[in-house]
Scaffold this motif. Structure first.
Motif, PDB file in Angstrom:
ATOM      1  N   LYS A   9       0.831  -1.211   0.000  1.00 20.40           N
ATOM      2  CA  LYS A   9       0.000   0.000   0.000  1.00 20.40           C
ATOM      3  C   LYS A   9       0.860   1.254   0.000  1.00 20.40           C
ATOM      4  O   LYS A   9       1.904   1.309   0.627  1.00 20.40           O
ATOM      5  N   LYS A  10       0.365   2.259  -0.707  1.00 23.23           N
ATOM      6  CA  LYS A  10       1.044   3.545  -0.690  1.00 23.23           C
ATOM      7  C   LYS A  10       0.765   4.232   0.643  1.00 23.23           C
ATOM      8  O   LYS A  10      -0.383   4.274   1.106  1.00 23.23           O
ATOM      9  N   LEU A  11       1.813   4.752   1.272  1.00 24.43           N
ATOM     10  CA  LEU A  11       1.637   5.401   2.574  1.00 24.43           C
ATOM     11  C   LEU A  11       0.844   6.700   2.422  1.00 24.43           C
ATOM     12  O   LEU A  11       0.911   7.358   1.376  1.00 24.43           O
ATOM     13  N   PRO A  12       0.092   7.080   3.448  1.00 24.69           N
ATOM     14  CA  PRO A  12      -0.667   8.334   3.384  1.00 24.69           C
ATOM     15  C   PRO A  12       0.252   9.539   3.183  1.00 24.69           C
ATOM     16  O   PRO A  12       1.431   9.516   3.531  1.00 24.69           O
ATOM     17  N   LYS A  13      -0.327  10.598   2.631  1.00 24.41           N
ATOM     18  CA  LYS A  13       0.427  11.844   2.457  1.00 24.41           C
ATOM     19  C   LYS A  13       0.776  12.436   3.823  1.00 24.41           C
ATOM     20  O   LYS A  13       0.115  12.166   4.818  1.00 24.41           O
ATOM     21  N   ASP A  14       1.809  13.265   3.831  1.00 28.26           N
ATOM     22  CA  ASP A  14       2.164  13.974   5.057  1.00 28.26           C
ATOM     23  C   ASP A  14       1.085  15.000   5.402  1.00 28.26           C
ATOM     24  O   ASP A  14       0.462  15.600   4.515  1.00 28.26           O
ATOM     25  N   VAL A  15       0.894  15.196   6.700  1.00 27.90           N
ATOM     26  CA  VAL A  15      -0.001  16.243   7.183  1.00 27.90           C
ATOM     27  C   VAL A  15       0.763  17.560   7.192  1.00 27.90           C
ATOM     28  O   VAL A  15       1.954  17.602   7.541  1.00 27.90           O
ATOM     29  N   ASN A  16       0.118  18.628   6.812  1.00 30.46           N
ATOM     30  CA  ASN A  16       0.748  19.946   6.804  1.00 30.46           C
ATOM     31  C   ASN A  16       0.911  20.442   8.239  1.00 30.46           C
ATOM     32  O   ASN A  16      -0.081  20.693   8.936  1.00 30.46           O
ATOM     33  N   ALA A  17       2.149  20.573   8.681  1.00 34.23           N
ATOM     34  CA  ALA A  17       2.414  20.980  10.072  1.00 34.23           C
ATOM     35  C   ALA A  17       1.969  22.412  10.341  1.00 34.23           C
ATOM     36  O   ALA A  17       1.800  22.809  11.492  1.00 34.23           O
ATOM     37  N   GLU A  18       1.787  23.209   9.291  1.00 38.49           N
ATOM     38  CA  GLU A  18       1.328  24.586   9.449  1.00 38.49           C
ATOM     39  C   GLU A  18      -0.134  24.741   9.055  1.00 38.49           C
ATOM     40  O   GLU A  18      -0.603  25.850   8.789  1.00 38.49           O
ATOM     41  N   GLY A  19      -0.838  23.637   9.034  1.00 40.56           N
ATOM     42  CA  GLY A  19      -2.242  23.681   8.657  1.00 40.56           C
ATOM     43  C   GLY A  19      -3.136  24.206   9.769  1.00 40.56           C
ATOM     44  O   GLY A  19      -2.764  24.243  10.943  1.00 40.56           O
ATOM     45  N   VAL A  20      -4.327  24.629   9.382  1.00 40.46           N
ATOM     46  CA  VAL A  20      -5.388  24.999  10.324  1.00 40.46           C
ATOM     47  C   VAL A  20      -6.487  23.961  10.141  1.00 40.46           C
ATOM     48  O   VAL A  20      -6.938  23.716   9.017  1.00 40.46           O
ATOM     49  N   PHE A  21      -6.936  23.363  11.227  1.00 37.77           N
ATOM     50  CA  PHE A  21      -7.821  22.209  11.162  1.00 37.77           C
ATOM     51  C   PHE A  21      -9.184  22.565  11.745  1.00 37.77           C
ATOM     52  O   PHE A  21      -9.271  23.212  12.788  1.00 37.77           O
ATOM     53  N   ALA A  22     -10.241  22.140  11.049  1.00 40.01           N
ATOM     54  CA  ALA A  22     -11.604  22.557  11.398  1.00 40.01           C
ATOM     55  C   ALA A  22     -12.345  21.470  12.164  1.00 40.01           C
ATOM     56  O   ALA A  22     -12.377  20.317  11.744  1.00 40.01           O
ATOM     57  N   CYS A  23     -12.929  21.858  13.288  1.00 37.87           N
ATOM     58  CA  CYS A  23     -13.863  20.994  14.016  1.00 37.87           C
ATOM     59  C   CYS A  23     -15.298  21.350  13.631  1.00 37.87           C
ATOM     60  O   CYS A  23     -16.210  20.540  13.781  1.00 37.87           O
ATOM     61  N   ASN A  24     -15.475  22.573  13.156  1.00 37.64           N
ATOM     62  CA  ASN A  24     -16.797  23.079  12.806  1.00 37.64           C
ATOM     63  C   ASN A  24     -16.613  24.023  11.626  1.00 37.64           C
ATOM     64  O   ASN A  24     -15.562  24.658  11.493  1.00 37.64           O
ATOM     65  N   GLU A  25     -17.602  24.100  10.755  1.00 37.07           N
ATOM     66  CA  GLU A  25     -17.459  24.972   9.583  1.00 37.07           C
ATOM     67  C   GLU A  25     -17.350  26.436  10.030  1.00 37.07           C
ATOM     68  O   GLU A  25     -18.131  26.910  10.856  1.00 37.07           O
ATOM     69  N   LEU A  26     -16.371  27.128   9.483  1.00 35.63           N
ATOM     70  CA  LEU A  26     -16.107  28.514   9.870  1.00 35.63           C
ATOM     71  C   LEU A  26     -15.816  29.341   8.631  1.00 35.63           C
ATOM     72  O   LEU A  26     -14.827  29.097   7.929  1.00 35.63           O
ATOM     73  N   ASP A  27     -16.662  30.307   8.352  1.00 33.75           N
ATOM     74  CA  ASP A  27     -16.518  31.203   7.209  1.00 33.75           C
ATOM     75  C   ASP A  27     -15.919  32.523   7.702  1.00 33.75           C
ATOM     76  O   ASP A  27     -16.580  33.285   8.411  1.00 33.75           O
ATOM     77  N   LEU A  28     -14.657  32.769   7.344  1.00 37.04           N
ATOM     78  CA  LEU A  28     -13.985  33.981   7.838  1.00 37.04           C
ATOM     79  C   LEU A  28     -14.596  35.258   7.275  1.00 37.04           C
ATOM     80  O   LEU A  28     -14.353  36.344   7.818  1.00 37.04           O
ATOM     81  N   LYS A  29     -15.369  35.160   6.192  1.00 40.62           N
ATOM     82  CA  LYS A  29     -16.030  36.359   5.665  1.00 40.62           C
ATOM     83  C   LYS A  29     -17.006  36.938   6.686  1.00 40.62           C
ATOM     84  O   LYS A  29     -17.295  38.130   6.676  1.00 40.62           O
ATOM     85  N   GLU A  30     -17.516  36.067   7.572  1.00 44.99           N
ATOM     86  CA  GLU A  30     -18.463  36.530   8.587  1.00 44.99           C
ATOM     87  C   GLU A  30     -17.773  37.139   9.797  1.00 44.99           C
ATOM     88  O   GLU A  30     -18.429  37.733  10.652  1.00 44.99           O
ATOM     89  N   VAL A  31     -16.457  36.977   9.885  1.00 41.22           N
ATOM     90  CA  VAL A  31     -15.710  37.425  11.062  1.00 41.22           C
ATOM     91  C   VAL A  31     -15.180  38.838  10.830  1.00 41.22           C
ATOM     92  O   VAL A  31     -14.387  39.073   9.918  1.00 41.22           O
ATOM     93  N   ASN A  32     -15.599  39.767  11.667  1.00 43.76           N
ATOM     94  CA  ASN A  32     -15.128  41.152  11.584  1.00 43.76           C
ATOM     95  C   ASN A  32     -14.226  41.535  12.741  1.00 43.76           C
ATOM     96  O   ASN A  32     -13.507  42.523  12.664  1.00 43.76           O
ATOM     97  N   ILE A  33     -14.285  40.756  13.827  1.00 47.26           N
ATOM     98  CA  ILE A  33     -13.512  41.076  15.026  1.00 47.26           C
ATOM     99  C   ILE A  33     -12.684  39.865  15.421  1.00 47.26           C
ATOM    100  O   ILE A  33     -13.219  38.760  15.560  1.00 47.26           O
ATOM    101  N   TYR A  34     -11.389  40.089  15.603  1.00 48.42           N
ATOM    102  CA  TYR A  34     -10.472  39.039  16.037  1.00 48.42           C
ATOM    103  C   TYR A  34      -9.989  39.350  17.445  1.00 48.42           C
ATOM    104  O   TYR A  34      -9.447  40.437  17.700  1.00 48.42           O
ATOM    105  N   GLY A  35     -10.176  38.386  18.350  1.00 44.89           N
ATOM    106  CA  GLY A  35      -9.694  38.549  19.712  1.00 44.89           C
ATOM    107  C   GLY A  35      -8.605  37.542  20.029  1.00 44.89           C
ATOM    108  O   GLY A  35      -8.570  36.442  19.450  1.00 44.89           O
ATOM    109  N   PHE A  36      -7.724  37.910  20.967  1.00 44.25           N
ATOM    110  CA  PHE A  36      -6.576  37.059  21.265  1.00 44.25           C
ATOM    111  C   PHE A  36      -6.285  37.034  22.761  1.00 44.25           C
ATOM    112  O   PHE A  36      -6.372  38.052  23.446  1.00 44.25           O
ATOM    113  N   ASP A  37      -5.912  35.859  23.238  1.00 49.18           N
ATOM    114  CA  ASP A  37      -5.208  35.738  24.510  1.00 49.18           C
ATOM    115  C   ASP A  37      -3.741  36.076  24.223  1.00 49.18           C
ATOM    116  O   ASP A  37      -3.326  36.180  23.057  1.00 49.18           O
ATOM    117  N   TYR A  38      -2.935  36.207  25.269  1.00 53.39           N
ATOM    118  CA  TYR A  38      -1.515  36.509  25.071  1.00 53.39           C
ATOM    119  C   TYR A  38      -0.635  35.276  25.250  1.00 53.39           C
ATOM    120  O   TYR A  38       0.003  34.816  24.305  1.00 53.39           O
TER     121      TYR A  38
END
Length: 503
Positions: free
Chosen positions: A45-74
C-alpha cells in the motif's frame, strides 16, 4: 409420522450446527496464509500523504467572511515560550516550597524532567496519582503514575475498581453551571506542565524516602507555590525577553494583514501590562498597541467570561496604578483592567458569530464564549507541531497501517476453535499490543499523544473539539489562508460507516 418429523428436524439442526462449527474452524495453514496475505497487502500500500504541520484544522465549519472582530489571549497564543520558561517556573516553585512551605531542603536536588508529562492529564487529588483519560472517561492503562513510578493494571483496578471513571468523580458536582467540588483536576494548559513535573518529583521523593505525606496537601502546596512563582516570573522575564520567548517574524505581518482587511482586533489576557508590553515589544515592535482596538490585562479569566458584574477599569501606564473613574466607552490606545465580557460586548456591540477569539485553554479561553455568547473560537495548540511531525514519520505510518489491518484479521477470525488456532490468535493479539505501545511512545514515553489514547480520542481532545471551531499550532499559520477563507470539517467516519468508506 411424528417420529419422522422429529428425526428430520434433528437432522436439520445437526447440519446447521456442523455448518456453524465449520464456519468457525480455521486451519493453522489458512490462518497463516491470511496473515501473510494481509501483511503483503499492507506493505504494497502507498503510505498516506504527510499532514501539513502549518495547517489549520476545522472541528466546525467557519466562514472567515463573517468574522469582523479578532480577539486574542496573550500567553501561548500570541506569545509562545521556549523550554526555559518551564525550567524557570519549576525552579521558582521548588524554591517557594522549601522557603515558604518548609519542605525538605533535599528536594532542591530534584531537577525538572522536560519530557515526563504532557498537558491534558488528570491528577487525582485524593489518591495522589496522575493519569490519562480518553473521551469515554476510561483510564489508559500504562499511563497512570504515582510520582515517577507507573502503576500496574492491577494496582489501578485496586484503586478505582473499574476502568471507567464516574463523571461526577472526574468533573465534580455541577450546580448553577459551576463546579462546586472536585476530586480530580485536569491540567489543561501548558503552564501546568512544570507544575506536574514538580508535583511528581516531590511525590517520588516522599515515596522513595518513606516520608508520610497527604496527597491533597501536597497538591495544594505545589499549586500555591506555582501561583506565587508566576508573580515572580512576571518580573524576571521582562528583564531578558529573548531568553524566554520564541521569536515570530510573521506576527506583525499577520496583524497588519488583518488591519488592512478592516478587521477589528482586541486582546484579553490574565497577564499584567508590563509583562505583556515587554513581550509584544519584542514580538511585534514598540508600536504594537496601535494594532488593537481594545486591550484588557489582568482579566482574571475564566471569571472575565462568567462574572455578571465586575467593573472594568483604566490602567495608567505611567504610574502603574488603576484609575477608578467609570468607564463608559472603550478607546484605542487605552489599557483596561479586569471587567467582564458582558461589558466588552455592551461597550463595543461586538457580538455572536462576527467575533473569533483565539486562546490556548479549552475551558478558560474558549468554552464560555462559545456556549454562552456565540463567539467563534480558535485554539492554539503548540504541541501540534510535534504531533504532526510524528504522524509524518515513515515508520509511524507503517506501524499505524499494519495495526489497522492486523486488528481487522483478528476481528474476522477471533471465533476460531482449537488450541493451535487460539495460539496463533494470541500471537496476533500480542503483536497488536506491541504495535500500540510503539505508536504510543513515539509521542511521549509515559503518556503518548496529547490527542488520543491507544484508539480513542483523549479527554483533552474531546473538550478541544467541542469548544474550538478551528485549531492550529501557531496563530500565524492563518497567513496561509485568505481572510475570506472557509474552513470545512472533514466528514468523520462512524463505526457503522467504516466498511463503506474503506473497502
Amino acid at each position: 409420522m411424528l417420529s419422522r418429523t422429529l428425526t428430520s428436524f434433528r437432522n436439520v439442526i445437526v447440519k446447521k450446527t456442523i455448518h456453524f462449527k465449520q464456519t468457525r474452524h480455521h486451519s493453522v495453514e489458512s490462518l497463516m496464509e491470511k496473515y501473510s496475505l494481509q501483511k503483503s497487502i499492507c506493505q504494497s500500500k502507498k503510505l498516506p500523504k504527510d499532514v501539513n504541520a502549518e495547517g489549520v484544522f476545522a472541528c466546525n465549519e467557519l466562514d472567515l467572511k463573517e468574522v469582523n472582530i479578532y480577539g486574542f489571549d496573550y500567553d501561548y497564543t500570541l506569545a509562545l515560550y521556549k523550554p526555559t520558561m518551564d525550567y524557570l517556573l519549576y525552579n521558582l516553585g521548588r524554591q517557594i516550597l522549601i522557603e515558604q512551605y518548609k519542605y525538605p531542603k533535599e528536594i532542591s536536588r530534584l531537577d525538572y524532567i522536560p519530557d515526563f508529562a504532557i498537558r491534558g492529564l488528570h491528577y487525582d487529588i485524593k489518591k495522589g496519582v496522575l493519569l490519562k483519560l480518553d473521551s469515554f472517561l476510561q483510564i489508559q492503562f500504562g499511563s497512570v503514575y504515582r510520582g515517577l513510578t507507573p502503576l500496574t493494571d492491577d494496582e489501578v483496578l485496586r484503586l478505582y475498581r473499574n476502568r471507567i471513571m464516574p463523571i461526577a468523580y472526574v468533573e465534580g458536582n455541577i450546580k448553577d453551571n459551576r463546579q462546586t467540588s472536585n476530586t480530580m483536576i485536569q491540567l489543561a494548559d501548558l503552564f501546568s506542565v512544570p507544575e506536574i513535573g514538580l508535583l511528581c518529583n516531590v511525590t517520588d521523593y516522599f515515596e522513595k524516602n518513606h516520608v508520610d505525606y497527604h496527597p491533597e496537601i501536597l497538591f495544594r502546596d505545589v499549586r500555591a507555590s506555582l501561583i506565587d512563582a508566576h508573580l515572580v516570573m512576571h518580573k524576571i522575564v521582562p528583564e531578558n525577553v529573548a531568553h524566554y520567548l520564541e521569536p515570530n517574524k510573521n506576527l506583525r505581518l499577520f496583524l497588519e494583514r488583518l488591519k488592512n482587511a478592516n478587521k477589528r482586533l482586541f486582546l484579553v489576557t490574565n497577564s499584567p501590562y508590563k509583562f505583556v508590553n515587554k513581550g509584544m515589544d519584542f514580538l511585534v515592535g514598540p508600536d504594537w498597541k496601535t494594532f488593537f482596538d481594545v486591550i484588557i490585562v489582568q482579566a482574571r479569566k475564566p471569571r472575565f467570561f462568567t462574572d455578571k458584574s465586575r467593573p472594568i477599569r483604566i490602567y495608567d501606564e505611567r504610574s502603574g496604578n488603576h484609575i477608578w473613574d467609570r468607564v463608559t466607552k472603550l478607546e484605542k490606545g487605552v489599557i483596561y483592567y479586569e471587567g467582564t465580557v458582558k461589558q466588552l460586548q455592551e461597550l463595543t456591540n461586538w457580538r455572536g458569530h462576527q467575533v473569533l477569539y483565539f486562546g490556548d485553554h479549552p475551558y478558560s479561553d474558549l468554552a464560555d464564549v462559545t456556549l454562552e455568547h456565540g463567539w467563534r473560537t480558535g485554539a492554539i495548540i503548540p504541541e501540534l507541531k510535534h504531533e504532526i511531525k510524528t504522524l509524518n514519520n515513515t515508520e509511524f505510518k507503517e506501524n499505524a497501517n499494519w495495526l489497522q489491518m492486523l486488528t481487522q484479521i483478528i476481528e474476522d477470525h477471533q471465533d476460531c476453535e482449537g488450541e493451535d488456532e487460539e495460539r496463533i490468535l494470541q500471537n496476533w493479539l500480542d503483536e497488536r499490543d506491541d504495535l500500540r505501545y510503539k505508536i504510543k511512545i513515539v509521542f511521549n514515553a509515559q503518556f503518548g499523544s496529547v490527542f488520543r489514547t491507544y484508539h480513542n480520542p483523549s479527554y483533552f481532545s474531546r473538550r478541544l473539539f467541542r469548544f474550538a471551531d478551528i485549531y492550529t499550532s501557531n496563530i500565524t499559520n492563518l497567513m496561509n489562508y485568505s481572510v475570506n477563507h472557509t474552513f470545512y470539517p472533514r466528514r468523520g467516519v462512524m463505526p457503522h460507516e467504516y466498511i463503506s468508506y474503506f473497502v
